[in-house]
Write an enzyme that holds these catalytic residues in place. Sequence first.
Site, short mmCIF file in Angstrom:
data_model
loop_
_atom_site.label_atom_id
_atom_site.label_comp_id
_atom_site.label_asym_id
_atom_site.label_seq_id
_atom_site.Cartn_x
_atom_site.Cartn_y
_atom_site.Cartn_z
N LEU A 49 31.71 49.49 56.25
CA LEU A 49 32.97 50.08 56.68
C LEU A 49 32.80 51.59 56.64
CD1 LEU A 49 35.70 47.99 54.78
CD2 LEU A 49 35.16 47.89 57.21
N ASP A 50 33.27 52.27 57.67
CA ASP A 50 33.17 53.73 57.71
C ASP A 50 33.90 54.34 56.52
OD1 ASP A 50 31.97 53.34 60.17
OD2 ASP A 50 33.84 53.61 61.26
N GLY A 51 33.56 55.58 56.21
CA GLY A 51 34.20 56.26 55.10
C GLY A 51 35.70 56.37 55.26
#
Length: 234
Positions: A101-103
């Site tokens: 998951l992206d930041g």
Amino acid sequence: MRINKFIAQSGLCSRRKADEYVLNGNVKVNGLVMREPGYDVAGDDRVEVNGRQVLADEKPVYYLLNKPVGYITTMNDEQGRPSVSDLLGDIEERVFPVGRLDGNTSGALILTNDGHIAYRISHPSKLVYKTYRAMVKGVVSREKEARLRKGVDIGGYITRPAKVNVLEQRPGSAVVEISITEGRYHQVKKMFKAVGCPVQTLERISVGEIRLGRLKTGTFRKLTAKELEWLKSL
């Protein structure tokens, strides 16, 4: 986990012998010779001794984490940024995240030490839907819904068919649930951008039959027996 302990837990040899293997160049990590006895094996590292892959003999464990915004999906970050490993408390097992998951994306993240299950969840051929709730700019018209469902060009790649449900249309923004079976880099954001509705916030609310539910942000839980049964049916 230090590489000598990892090799020893596989049952291949003692830690002292494992150190000899490392120093003599008999060990590879991700295809490259590893001569650093102090190397810490990451969750997704592939370790080989004399050409044979070794696996630490650990009981398989499965957790669901509600990842907050601002944390990166890695167990070790050389830049010292907040990572999901900081949220796992006293978990003793050497787990790793399944997918990423992206930041600036929050939500459901599965962590395990079971590589076979991780493959089943993440590989596109298994057609496991990952469902996201997105706040996007603009109006998501029926025409845009249809394009997202059919597949859109996100830069030389046409996405697979998706499930799309507009939950709420507001003045200048919308809340949309979208389910995809792929996991390309920034895929959901690129899909909405392709139809002219850039993402403002994004949360993954489920991975297949494993749902975030009321799990609080930054906390984790073990998967239930029912969820494990679903995983092993893939």
